[in-house]
Motif scaffolding. Sequence first.
Motif, short mmCIF file in Angstrom:
data_model
loop_
_atom_site.label_atom_id
_atom_site.label_comp_id
_atom_site.label_asym_id
_atom_site.label_seq_id
_atom_site.Cartn_x
_atom_site.Cartn_y
_atom_site.Cartn_z
N LEU A 45 0.84 -1.20 0.00
CA LEU A 45 0.00 0.00 0.00
C LEU A 45 0.87 1.25 0.00
N GLU A 46 1.91 1.26 0.81
CA GLU A 46 2.81 2.42 0.85
C GLU A 46 3.46 2.65 -0.51
N ARG A 47 3.87 1.57 -1.16
CA ARG A 47 4.46 1.66 -2.50
C ARG A 47 3.45 2.23 -3.49
N ARG A 52 1.06 6.82 -6.61
CA ARG A 52 -0.07 7.76 -6.76
C ARG A 52 0.38 9.20 -6.56
N ARG A 53 1.30 9.42 -5.66
CA ARG A 53 1.79 10.78 -5.39
C ARG A 53 2.65 11.31 -6.53
N MET A 54 3.28 10.44 -7.27
CA MET A 54 4.12 10.87 -8.39
C MET A 54 3.28 11.27 -9.61
N LYS A 55 2.12 10.68 -9.74
CA LYS A 55 1.28 10.87 -10.93
C LYS A 55 0.94 12.34 -11.20
N PRO A 56 0.48 13.12 -10.20
CA PRO A 56 0.13 14.52 -10.49
C PRO A 56 1.32 15.37 -10.93
N LEU A 57 2.51 14.90 -10.63
CA LEU A 57 3.71 15.64 -11.03
C LEU A 57 4.18 15.26 -12.43
N PHE A 59 5.23 12.29 -13.66
CA PHE A 59 6.26 11.28 -13.85
C PHE A 59 5.69 10.13 -14.69
N THR A 60 6.48 9.63 -15.61
CA THR A 60 6.07 8.52 -16.46
C THR A 60 6.17 7.20 -15.69
N LEU A 61 5.59 6.16 -16.24
CA LEU A 61 5.70 4.84 -15.62
C LEU A 61 7.16 4.40 -15.54
N ASP A 62 7.94 4.70 -16.58
CA ASP A 62 9.36 4.35 -16.56
C ASP A 62 10.10 5.10 -15.45
N GLU A 63 9.78 6.39 -15.30
CA GLU A 63 10.42 7.16 -14.23
C GLU A 63 10.01 6.64 -12.86
N MET A 64 8.75 6.27 -12.73
CA MET A 64 8.29 5.69 -11.46
C MET A 64 9.06 4.42 -11.16
N GLY A 65 9.26 3.60 -12.18
CA GLY A 65 10.02 2.37 -12.00
C GLY A 65 11.45 2.65 -11.58
N GLU A 66 12.07 3.68 -12.17
CA GLU A 66 13.44 4.05 -11.79
C GLU A 66 13.50 4.47 -10.33
N LEU A 67 12.54 5.28 -9.91
CA LEU A 67 12.52 5.72 -8.52
C LEU A 67 12.34 4.54 -7.57
N LEU A 68 11.41 3.66 -7.89
CA LEU A 68 11.17 2.50 -7.04
C LEU A 68 12.41 1.60 -6.98
N ALA A 69 13.10 1.45 -8.10
CA ALA A 69 14.33 0.66 -8.11
C ALA A 69 15.39 1.29 -7.21
N ARG A 93 8.81 20.28 -10.67
CA ARG A 93 7.48 19.95 -11.18
C ARG A 93 6.38 20.48 -10.25
N ARG A 94 6.64 20.44 -8.95
CA ARG A 94 5.66 20.96 -8.01
C ARG A 94 5.51 22.47 -8.17
N GLU A 95 6.62 23.16 -8.37
CA GLU A 95 6.56 24.61 -8.58
C GLU A 95 5.73 24.93 -9.83
N LYS A 96 5.92 24.17 -10.88
CA LYS A 96 5.16 24.38 -12.11
C LYS A 96 3.67 24.12 -11.86
N LEU A 97 3.37 23.06 -11.14
CA LEU A 97 1.99 22.72 -10.82
C LEU A 97 1.35 23.82 -9.96
N ALA A 98 2.11 24.36 -9.01
CA ALA A 98 1.60 25.43 -8.16
C ALA A 98 1.28 26.67 -8.99
N ARG A 99 2.13 26.98 -9.98
CA ARG A 99 1.85 28.11 -10.88
C ARG A 99 0.57 27.86 -11.66
N GLN A 100 0.38 26.65 -12.14
CA GLN A 100 -0.82 26.33 -12.90
C GLN A 100 -2.08 26.44 -12.03
N VAL A 101 -1.98 26.01 -10.79
CA VAL A 101 -3.12 26.14 -9.87
C VAL A 101 -3.41 27.61 -9.62
#
Length: 116
Positions: A45-47, A52-57, A59-69, A93-101
């Motif tokens: 569940l934590e994984r 889920r937390r990476m998705k709004p920023l 990150f691609t599935l490949d990038e998610m896999g790299e981070l998890l590795a 990416r968070r800064e960009k998202l904050a600007r968009q919001v």
Amino acid sequence: MMQIGELADRAELSLRTIRHYDEVGLLKPSGRSDGGFRLYTEGDLERLLLIRRMKPLGFTLDEMGELLAAIDAPQDPASARRLADFHTEALQRREKLARQVAWADEFLGLLEAREG
């Protein structure tokens, strides 16, 4: 251990999404029931919540896999560098998202001013 339905409820994600993450190798179940149903642990569940937390920023599935590795190999010096890179990228990416919001809030304010 929990079945996929409970995992989906707790993570607020669809069964389809969780099955897709299994298919692409991001989230494998920790076990199977006697009937062959996927079983997940609190660690799973934590994984999933990390994914889920990476998705709004964006990150691609490949990038998610790299981070998890990198997370799965904490003793590897390359993993530590990769985690630092992900941290920097996530901040940007968070800064960009904050600007968009903020822009969306400005837009809503303009609409509300025209209505009232």
